[in-house]
Design an enzyme around this catalytic site. Structure first.
Site, PDB file in Angstrom:
ATOM      1  N   LYS A   1      19.576  28.926 -19.309  1.00 26.10           N
ATOM      2  CA  LYS A   1      18.759  28.465 -20.438  1.00 26.10           C
ATOM      3  C   LYS A   1      18.008  29.644 -21.055  1.00 26.10           C
ATOM      4  O   LYS A   1      17.367  30.413 -20.342  1.00 26.10           O
ATOM      5  CB  LYS A   1      17.750  27.410 -19.965  1.00 26.10           C
ATOM      6  CG  LYS A   1      18.399  26.119 -19.457  1.00 26.10           C
ATOM      7  CD  LYS A   1      17.333  25.101 -19.052  1.00 26.10           C
ATOM      8  CE  LYS A   1      17.905  23.948 -18.246  1.00 26.10           C
ATOM      9  NZ  LYS A   1      18.722  23.006 -19.002  1.00 26.10           N
TER      10      LYS A   1
ATOM     11  N   GLU B   1      12.323  13.875 -16.390  1.00 21.77           N
ATOM     12  CA  GLU B   1      13.509  13.331 -17.066  1.00 21.77           C
ATOM     13  C   GLU B   1      13.273  11.855 -17.360  1.00 21.77           C
ATOM     14  O   GLU B   1      12.518  11.190 -16.649  1.00 21.77           O
ATOM     15  CB  GLU B   1      14.736  13.450 -16.160  1.00 21.77           C
ATOM     16  CG  GLU B   1      15.094  14.873 -15.796  1.00 21.77           C
ATOM     17  CD  GLU B   1      16.410  14.937 -15.028  1.00 21.77           C
ATOM     18  OE1 GLU B   1      17.436  15.166 -15.674  1.00 21.77           O
ATOM     19  OE2 GLU B   1      16.402  14.735 -13.811  1.00 21.77           O
TER      20      GLU B   1
ATOM     21  N   ASP C   1      17.785  17.786  -5.038  1.00 23.65           N
ATOM     22  CA  ASP C   1      18.505  17.903  -6.301  1.00 23.65           C
ATOM     23  C   ASP C   1      17.872  18.950  -7.229  1.00 23.65           C
ATOM     24  O   ASP C   1      18.569  19.626  -7.968  1.00 23.65           O
ATOM     25  CB  ASP C   1      18.505  16.522  -6.983  1.00 23.65           C
ATOM     26  CG  ASP C   1      19.457  16.442  -8.165  1.00 23.65           C
ATOM     27  OD1 ASP C   1      20.533  17.073  -8.104  1.00 23.65           O
ATOM     28  OD2 ASP C   1      19.136  15.724  -9.135  1.00 23.65           O
TER      29      ASP C   1
ATOM     30  N   HIS D   1      16.565  24.701  -9.039  1.00 24.50           N
ATOM     31  CA  HIS D   1      16.012  24.884 -10.388  1.00 24.50           C
ATOM     32  C   HIS D   1      14.531  25.230 -10.374  1.00 24.50           C
ATOM     33  O   HIS D   1      14.086  26.173 -11.019  1.00 24.50           O
ATOM     34  CB  HIS D   1      16.204  23.618 -11.228  1.00 24.50           C
ATOM     35  CG  HIS D   1      17.618  23.125 -11.253  1.00 24.50           C
ATOM     36  ND1 HIS D   1      18.703  23.965 -11.249  1.00 24.50           N
ATOM     37  CD2 HIS D   1      18.127  21.872 -11.288  1.00 24.50           C
ATOM     38  CE1 HIS D   1      19.814  23.249 -11.283  1.00 24.50           C
ATOM     39  NE2 HIS D   1      19.499  21.983 -11.300  1.00 24.50           N
TER      40      HIS D   1
ATOM     41  N   LYS E   1      12.922  11.309 -12.092  1.00 28.05           N
ATOM     42  CA  LYS E   1      13.754  10.574 -13.050  1.00 28.05           C
ATOM     43  C   LYS E   1      12.969   9.369 -13.553  1.00 28.05           C
ATOM     44  O   LYS E   1      12.049   8.893 -12.896  1.00 28.05           O
ATOM     45  CB  LYS E   1      15.035  10.111 -12.364  1.00 28.05           C
ATOM     46  CG  LYS E   1      15.832  11.268 -11.773  1.00 28.05           C
ATOM     47  CD  LYS E   1      17.296  11.165 -12.084  1.00 28.05           C
ATOM     48  CE  LYS E   1      18.076  12.340 -11.562  1.00 28.05           C
ATOM     49  NZ  LYS E   1      18.423  13.318 -12.589  1.00 28.05           N
TER      50      LYS E   1
HETATM   51  C1  BG6 Z   1      21.134  18.864 -12.186  1.00 28.42           C
HETATM   52  C2  BG6 Z   1      20.742  17.678 -11.354  1.00 28.42           C
HETATM   53  O1  BG6 Z   1      21.328  19.989 -11.377  1.00 28.42           O
HETATM   54  O2  BG6 Z   1      20.120  19.119 -13.138  1.00 28.42           O
HETATM   55  C3  BG6 Z   1      20.520  16.466 -12.242  1.00 28.42           C
HETATM   56  O3  BG6 Z   1      21.759  17.394 -10.395  1.00 28.42           O
HETATM   57  C4  BG6 Z   1      19.510  16.783 -13.320  1.00 28.42           C
HETATM   58  O4  BG6 Z   1      20.086  15.355 -11.471  1.00 28.42           O
HETATM   59  C5  BG6 Z   1      19.900  18.068 -14.051  1.00 28.42           C
HETATM   60  O5  BG6 Z   1      19.477  15.712 -14.222  1.00 28.42           O
HETATM   61  C6  BG6 Z   1      18.812  18.493 -14.998  1.00 28.42           C
HETATM   62  O6  BG6 Z   1      19.310  19.497 -15.822  1.00 28.42           O
HETATM   63  P1  BG6 Z   1      18.740  19.692 -17.291  1.00 28.42           P
HETATM   64  O7  BG6 Z   1      19.475  20.890 -17.795  1.00 28.42           O
HETATM   65  O8  BG6 Z   1      19.050  18.418 -18.034  1.00 28.42           O
HETATM   66  O9  BG6 Z   1      17.285  19.900 -17.133  1.00 28.42           O
END
Ligand code: BG6
Length: 489
Positions: free
Chosen positions: A185, A219, A238, A243, A339
């Site tokens: 990103k 999210e 996850d 991330h 989520k």
């Molecule tokens: C993924 C997860 O790695 O990242 C998902 O497995 C999540 O559950 C996604 O929704 C989020 O990515 P982004 O780019 O939409 O923030």
């Protein structure tokens, strides 16, 4: 400059990731003139299909992608797409069958190859051993052999270590490109640019001036069709070791001595290694029940397809971390991700300390607008700074104002998937934006005590209604320290 000649072999080439993300990204690289004349793609999958059929499928998805992502309607660049499409072929085969790899060996010859593992994690080890057995991983002076590994990289510290050991039995570390798509990103890459190419942020970037940092990845989507995967995974695995730890590392790492892949990755590992050992008391887990998002009724997690009616899987996690080093001692880092929250927003909010005393008597220090610098990752992309200013008028009164840099205002960006940079970097051999073995393991180390405690049923699963910013217990995590989350608006 275009990347060197290369055959890209995509395992799982008939799947979703290839269609939705990889091909659009490779198409964008084609349009930007960044691929070599001798670039080609071999999609490997077990499904009954032929090259023609695959090309048609890819064509249909790319048209949707182009139509969706552009603000104004733009059609596909047919010449570029044809150029790429002709270079795609399909090989049907099973991932554990040596015959598949013999076919690939004939196709690859002695040229450069990138093997992209766009498959379920259980195949990573098998594919790499089979590549090795077929002598496909052997590099020469003239040609490279690289392997791109998708997420999830293990499901805990032990399995991540085992997977690293398995990969490293067949490959050199320099051949392995572990993807974390957050690093693709623009706004995430911009964190380092912002910190290390400006004179005025970095001098303030420490415990003397920063009160605390909040990292949010909220999210609105639920688990969609991934119930089966998500049940065994949960929000912590996850999102956090990968991330969110990458975001934290970018914000908190020391300046690397250079922008070489290893210099950057050394600093990331160092800061992750300095995170104080966590306990389950530093974390809150939550699961959504039925609610409403933007006025639309939304079912609870346990009502989603492939989810157990008594599931204990968390769909939300909040955590408090501290970093034991000179820069950050005493500065908490609060993280939250989930989520079905109020809205979609990923951001890092750096909360600065207040002015030292109340010069303006009508506005005591605690009433001053807090100085917060927000790095907005998505969906809005940019940086905002919030501070106090004098309100217009004869009486000296202060109020809060905001200064904003918005990517969209400054740069006219084409549609991108975030995978363009990652794929191009892999083709040119720049591993800066990929995770090294130790980076991945450091991420897991941070969450492991919490995974263990939850496994032993410590720390309850708190409920939150879909559309809320998370369970109230997450607010208490900060309230204990006299702080509160930035509102999700
Ligand atoms: C993924 C997860 O790695 O990242 C998902 O497995 C999540 O559950 C996604 O929704 C989020 O990515 P982004 O780019 O939409 O923030």
């Amino acid at each position: 400059t275009p990347a060197p000649p290369c055959t890209m072999i995509i395992f799982g080439g008939g799947g979703d990731l290839t269609r939705r993300l990889l091909m659009p990204a490779i198409y964008n690289l084609t349009c930007a003139g960044l691929l070599n004349q001798d670039f080609s793609i071999v999609a490997v999958d077990w499904a009954e299909m032929d090259t023609e059929h695959l090309r048609e499928q890819l064509g249909a998805t790319i048209r949707q992608f182009v139509a969706q992502r552009r603000a104004t309607a733009v059609t596909l660049q047919e010449d570029e797409w044809n150029w790429l499409c002709q270079r795609v072929s399909y090989v049907r085969g099973s991932f554990d069958d040596p015959a598949t790899y013999q076919r690939l060996a004939e196709i690859c010859g002695t040229g450069n190859c990138v093997f992209y593992l766009a498959v379920a994690a259980r195949f990573f080890g098998t594919i790499v051993s089979q590549l090795d057995a077929a002598n496909l991983t052997h590099e020469t002076e003239q040609s490279f052999r690289r392997v791109v590994v998708e997420k999830p990289f293990g499901s805990d510290l032990g399995s991540a270590r085992a997977l690293n050991a398995k990969l490293l039995a067949s490959l050199e570390e320099s051949q392995i490109y572990r993807i974390d798509h957050y690093l693709g990103k623009e706004t995430v890459q911009n964190i380092l640019a912002l910190r290390f190419s400006n004179g005025f942020f970095e001098p303030l970037w420490n415990r003397q001036n920063i009160d605390h940092v909040q990292i949010t990845a909220a999210e609105t989507v639920g688990v969609e069709k991934r119930g089966r995967f998500y049940e065994g995974t949960g929000a912590l695995r996850d999102m956090v070791p990968n991330h969110i730890m990458q975001l934290l590392a970018m914000v908190a790492m020391e300046a690397p001595a250079s922008f070489d892949a290893d210099a950057v990755r050394d600093e990331k590992s160092k800061v992750l290694a300095a995170i104080h050992e966590t306990t389950y008391r530093d974390a809150v887990r939550g699961q959504y029940v039925a609610g409403a998002i933007a006025g639309r009724p939304t079912p609870g997690y346990r009502e989603e397809p492939d989810v157990a009616p008594d599931s204990q899987t968390e769909t939300f996690v909040a955590m408090k971390l501290s970093i034991d080093n000179w820069r950050w001692a005493g500065v908490p880092f609060y993280l939250r991700t989930g989520k079905r929250l109020t809205l979609r927003k990923t951001e890092i909010a750096v909360h600065f300390k207040q002015a030292p005393y109340a010069l303006f008597r009508d506005t005591p220090v605690e009433k001053l607008t807090p100085n917060i610098m927000v790095l907005q990752i998505q969906p809005s992309e940019g940086v905002t700074m919030q501070f106090s200013a004098k309100l217009p008028g004869p009486v000296v009164k202060l109020g809060g104002v905001r200064m904003k840099f918005d990517y969209a205002d400054w740069f006219q960006e084409g549609p991108s998937t975030g995978y363009e940079t990652l794929i191009y970097d892999c083709l040119i051999g720049d591993a800066t934006l990929f995770q090294r073995a130790d980076n991945v393991e450091m991420g897991w180390r941070v969450v492991q005590p919490i995974l263990d405690a939850w496994q032993a049923s410590q720390g309850e699963v708190c409920q939150y209604e879909a559309g809320r910013p998370g369970p109230t217990e997450a607010d208490e995590l900060l309230a204990r320290d006299g702080r509160h989350w930035l509102r999700l608006t």
